[in-house]
Design an enzyme around this catalytic site. Structure first.
Site: not given
Length: 343
Positions: A276-277
């Site tokens: 997700r980063g």
């Protein structure tokens, strides 16, 4: 109803304002988390942002903010015959109070109709009202666990599902989630923390000149709201045009492989769990490039948004006493040097 404080008139807090603009340009970012002292303009900025967005089209009296061409199956207004007239309304900003119950958030049986008419009908909650707009959660770190779980499910799916009291209801609930809070009052659950795309810290101005300007503008706004808003209308309209133009650029934005590689290397260097980063960093970089009126993402775009996209995703390192911002800055320097060296 009093007009919201103009976004352009907010003094300072540039990082917070930039994060909110990026979230408005690219809703897929996942919203913004703002941590800081009380009285630093957090709620003011969120309410002001709605005026920079285009009005949404729905039907008069609709409680779900339905898209007229694709109404929710639960909406009696948009599915009635004849259908009410179409109207354009400001993107909704819905407050989720600390004492909110699950029924008030996701909706429940309409007791009035059940008791008076014997009808089993659904009364939509705050999630329905926030559809196509903003859900603002003040003191988000004090939110009860069961509401956190509910929000996680809805934020991931974009759909609110209610199955209880003999009801089985499903309706769209897509919104930009904005949370604010004071870190001294408690930490945010990691699961919810990770759901916010961007995170920024705000603080009270430290110099006399800025503090005086904040107070003077607020006094002018309270004394004559209409006149004050009119004075800043041109600036807000200019910013609105820039946001709308950026939104149009997003679908055709070009992102070179070198930017993807840079973002992946940075997240690996920081030890960030999951992907997700990287996804958020890429999306934020695209929104930043679009806001700057460019159609191609550069490494500078990724560098400029990296702290707000990654700081809240770092794991605590007992051997590293540096703050999260310092750790991201250090990793940016290391990855940038490596990128230059491999060029």
């Amino acid at each position: 109803m009093q007009s919201p404080f103009p976004f352009s008139a907010i003094v300072g807090q540039d990082e917070m304002k930039h994060a909110l603009l990026l979230a408005a340009i690219e809703p897929a970012l996942g919203g913004v988390l703002v941590f800081g002292d009380r009285g630093t303009g957090k709620s003011t900025a969120v309410r002001a942002l709605a005026n920079l967005l285009p009005k949404i089209e729905t039907r008069k009296g609709c409680s779900y903010n339905c898209v007229p061409a694709h109404p929710s199956s639960e909406c009696t207004i948009c599915n009635s015959s004849p259908k009410p007239a179409k109207v354009k309304v400001t993107a909704p900003i819905v407050d989720l109070p600390l004492g909110a119950t699950e029924d008030s958030v996701c909706g429940a049986l309409d007791l009035e109709k059940a008791l008076l008419k014997g009808e089993r009908s659904f009364a939509p909650g705050l999630l329905a009202k926030a559809h196509r707009g903003f859900l603002y959660i003040d003191e988000v770190n004090l939110l009860e666990d069961h509401l956190v779980d509910l929000l996680l499910d809805v934020a991931a799916s974009g759909t609110n599902v209610v199955e209880r009291e003999g009801l089985s209801v499903r309706h769209p609930a897509k919104f930009i989630m904005v949370g604010s809070g004071n870190p001294e009052e408690g930490e945010l659950r990691p699961q919810l923390l990770d759901r916010f795309g961007l995170s920024v810290d705000v603080s009270s101005p430290k110099d006399v000149k800025t503090r005086v300007e904040v107070v003077k503008r607020r006094e002018a706004y309270e004394a004559s709201t209409g006149s004050f808003c009119a004075d800043w209308a041109a600036m807000d309209q200019k910013l609105q045009r820039r946001v709308l133009a950026a939104r149009k650029l997003i679908p055709d934005m070009e992102t070179p492989d070198s930017v993807f590689a840079f973002c992946a290397e940075l997240c690996l260097r920081l030890g960030i769990d999951g992907l997700r980063g990287e996804l958020t960093l890429i999306r934020a970089a695209r929104a930043h490039a679009a806001f700057e009126k460019r159609s191609t993402v550069t490494l500078k775009d990724a560098v400029s948004v990296a702290p707000m996209a990654l700081c809240h995703r770092l794991r605590r390192d007992p051997l590293d006493e540096a703050g999260s911002t310092a750790r991201v800055s250090r990793a940016l320097g290391e990855v940038s040097q490596m990128t230059v060296g491999n060029a």
